[in-house]
Design a protein around this motif. Sequence first.
Motif, mmCIF file in Angstrom:
data_model
loop_
_atom_site.group_PDB
_atom_site.id
_atom_site.type_symbol
_atom_site.label_atom_id
_atom_site.label_comp_id
_atom_site.label_asym_id
_atom_site.label_seq_id
_atom_site.Cartn_x
_atom_site.Cartn_y
_atom_site.Cartn_z
ATOM 1 N N VAL B 41 41.368 -32.791 109.761
ATOM 2 C CA VAL B 41 42.726 -32.257 109.773
ATOM 3 C C VAL B 41 42.612 -30.801 109.435
ATOM 4 C CG1 VAL B 41 44.763 -32.607 108.268
ATOM 5 C CG2 VAL B 41 43.503 -34.705 108.323
ATOM 6 N N GLU B 42 42.045 -30.210 108.588
ATOM 7 C CA GLU B 42 42.006 -28.945 108.447
ATOM 8 C C GLU B 42 41.751 -28.119 109.887
ATOM 9 O OE1 GLU B 42 42.205 -27.113 105.576
ATOM 10 O OE2 GLU B 42 41.516 -25.493 105.857
ATOM 11 N N GLY B 43 40.631 -28.433 110.670
ATOM 12 C CA GLY B 43 40.522 -27.845 111.809
ATOM 13 C C GLY B 43 41.531 -28.321 112.832
ATOM 14 N N ILE B 44 42.101 -29.361 112.861
ATOM 15 C CA ILE B 44 43.041 -29.786 113.751
ATOM 16 C C ILE B 44 44.162 -28.960 113.488
ATOM 17 C CG2 ILE B 44 44.538 -31.540 114.745
ATOM 18 C CD1 ILE B 44 42.154 -33.486 113.708
ATOM 19 N N MET B 45 44.711 -28.700 112.304
ATOM 20 C CA MET B 45 45.755 -28.053 111.865
ATOM 21 C C MET B 45 45.383 -26.321 112.319
ATOM 22 S SD MET B 45 46.677 -29.142 107.917
ATOM 23 C CE MET B 45 48.147 -27.974 107.784
ATOM 24 N N LEU B 46 44.441 -26.207 112.102
ATOM 25 C CA LEU B 46 44.229 -24.487 112.809
ATOM 26 C C LEU B 46 44.299 -24.531 114.233
ATOM 27 C CD1 LEU B 46 41.220 -23.837 110.379
ATOM 28 C CD2 LEU B 46 43.298 -22.328 110.652
ATOM 29 N N MET B 47 43.888 -25.610 114.935
ATOM 30 C CA MET B 47 43.928 -25.761 116.412
ATOM 31 C C MET B 47 45.376 -25.762 116.679
ATOM 32 S SD MET B 47 40.801 -25.178 117.825
ATOM 33 C CE MET B 47 41.555 -25.547 119.606
ATOM 34 N N GLY B 48 46.175 -26.356 116.054
ATOM 35 C CA GLY B 48 47.706 -26.710 116.415
ATOM 36 C C GLY B 48 48.511 -25.283 116.107
ATOM 37 N N ALA B 49 47.913 -24.549 115.122
ATOM 38 C CA ALA B 49 48.388 -23.196 114.612
ATOM 39 C C ALA B 49 48.052 -22.298 115.725
ATOM 40 C CB ALA B 49 47.935 -22.792 113.208
#
Lengths: 500, 308
Positions: B41-49
Amino acid sequence: MEPYIRMVGITKKFPGVVANDSVNFEVYKGEIHALLGENGAGKTTLMRVLYGLYRPDAGKIYVNGNEVKIGSPTEALRLGIGMVHQHFSLIPYFTVAENVAIGLGSWRNGLEIEKIKAMIKDVSEDLGLYVNPDAYVHQLSVGERQRVEIIKMLVRGVNVLILDEPTSALTPQESQQLFNVLKRMKDGGRGVVLITHKMYEVMEVADRVTVLRRGRVVLNALKGEISEKALVEAMVGKEVILGSPEKRSVPQKGALSVEGLVVKGDRGEVAVNGISFVVRGGEIVGIAGVAGNGQRELVEAIFGMRKAVSGKITVDGVDITNKDIRDRVSAGLELIPEDRLGTAVIPKLSLFQNAILHERWWDPYSKMGVLSISKARDLAKRIINSFGVATPNEQVQAGSLSGGNIQKFVVGRSMARGARYLIAVNPTAGLDVAATDSVRKTLVEFRNSGGAVLLVSEDLDELLSLSDRLYVIYRGKLVKEFLPQFDRLAIGEAMMGGQQ
Amino acid sequence: MNISGIAIAVVLATFPSAIPIWLAALGETVDQASGVLDLGVEGIMLMGAIAAFVVDYFYHSALIAFIVAGLVGLAFSAVHAFISITLNGDQVVSGTALWFIGWGLSGVIYAAYFGLAITPPSVPTIGSINIPVLTSLPIVGKVLFGESPLFYISILITIALWSIMFRTQFGLNLRSVGENPLVAEVMGVSPVIYRYVSVLFGGFMAGLAGAYLTVGLTGSFYFDMTAGMGFIAVALVYFGKWNPWRVSVGAVIFGLVYALSAELESIYTSVPYQFFSMWPYIATLLIILAVGKSAHAPDALTMPYVRE
């Protein structure tokens, strides 16, 4: 009459074994068909083929006269074939109604629990299959869970219901109830397949019987046409002596004694509530009870796998209440656990490695922390030879043996260690007639040579034929002691919580 | 600043701080209900950001930015889905890999587009929806009726998810896959399909959560800006016992902790700011301690489903 299901020339091979060898099998509506055979005879395999869990290597299946290919349980259910496995496939944290509802409607639908409950009522009421649809499955007894499984199948409109050893964990009363349900299902025009290795079940409920041995059909007859003796012969292929081994021996000195033991269960509840008893050398003491009344916690506490809240456990007068398992083992205590592959052996280790699991610390198997492989192999060979373990050699993985051979090995290991106190939990569950016989003989010989056995079993016949004394455990307490001649009915009642 | 001034500031900042963990945790709830743990999730959030930031910077559309961020999250989680569902890989390893990839890749993408700038580039934030009349109510008006659109979307998603999970056949099937995929399959429910749908949905939500951080809240992107929010979202699912409502309550509590620590940090400048920024993580530990074993996790959580 045309059979509803006709299996013709079914062959199913697994690496190294032919589990089913051109087997023909038919199921008629309105009939209970017993599929009888020893463990490993291919009964379950055959029914798994029918239920779409295995694909046959050869052979054809006809349902209602039409040839079908059954690739999955879903397809089997669509064809009106349902199966209740030995290990229930229910979700403990769902309610009964939710369990029944899984996959029942289109995924687009809302979940109408009231409608599901009405359906449950619809299929179960006439059959006497009462369960509370709002109860969570983890709150239910084994018998109730089985009813849920049957209801699950009936709601899906099955015409033929396969039950795999359905009575193995039931009390005599529950088994009787189940048989009544099956008879009513039959009278309602459904077909029932009863996979079993218990003779009296066949004699009691079956209309037709098929006996499998080593993957082949050796007998197929209407029950009225055949004697019990002929069935046993067909099953095992040789005469076996059924009946209890010689009883009674003189109790000797030394004892495993439990005083006022209190043990908590997994959820913190009091599972064992002040149990006291003594097992002396030279006697087999049975513990009878419906599963889940504290047997597991009792055994685990005695063997040191679970902490005793209070009370005292002694072996030969030595207090072992809070000792390590290692200390208990060196005091002469041994356990034959229920879960063979999970607790008794490490399946991926070889037999000789498994042979020294309890002795790996000590001479001669370990010297200054270095294991002596040759000594371990000698020990394993001794066990294999003395206890008739069928295995290519002592180097194969323990998990590759059949259940019966693993159990013979486990029992043999305890004997070879020179244990004097043995706790055996369901020692013959799931074993075939020959292996059961061998394990029971070993226990009796052990008893006759002065050993003490605490036999915790769900198989009442086993308890009755082996025990010198017997206690009934109910809700964490020993509610009654029985002596021979055992009163089967009274024991059954005590197991259900009556007669206190 | 007086106490009531601090209180008002904290309350006003609570929901904005809650939204990213809230969105991500709702996605993770579905993920885990189907039996798949997504630690990425953490990595996906950063990619989304970063995806949302780049899109909004060059195309000036917050809506498209959010959609693209969601899709990037979905695509990213597809890797996790493929490894853990199709290949039966270890979910913890795969999720951790996803975290690291997202963490590094988002920074690389940022550097590739914007390089090092003395004044970091920024985009306008989407602001808030002001519901006429109601907004002018004292305090509650601003807090409840003058929030970011994502606040209302989060509430709607919470209601929708709860209804789907507990009031539809789809939801029951989904939860049965998380409890025991074999049972589900025998009853005609495909664990593979349900798990894919769940993981992709979780990825989409994590993508949205990331987009909110850049386009919704701060207007800029900086390296590792999630600073553990993705993991807090995972922990929240345990706190919320796999129920969207409880998860939402947990998210708001965390929003409060974030808002409080940020406010105190700005007041007590003499105290090293790290002292306050560690509060949310301490709160996470406390929550996990408090919830402990009392919650029933889906039985098949993290277990690959291997058909016989």
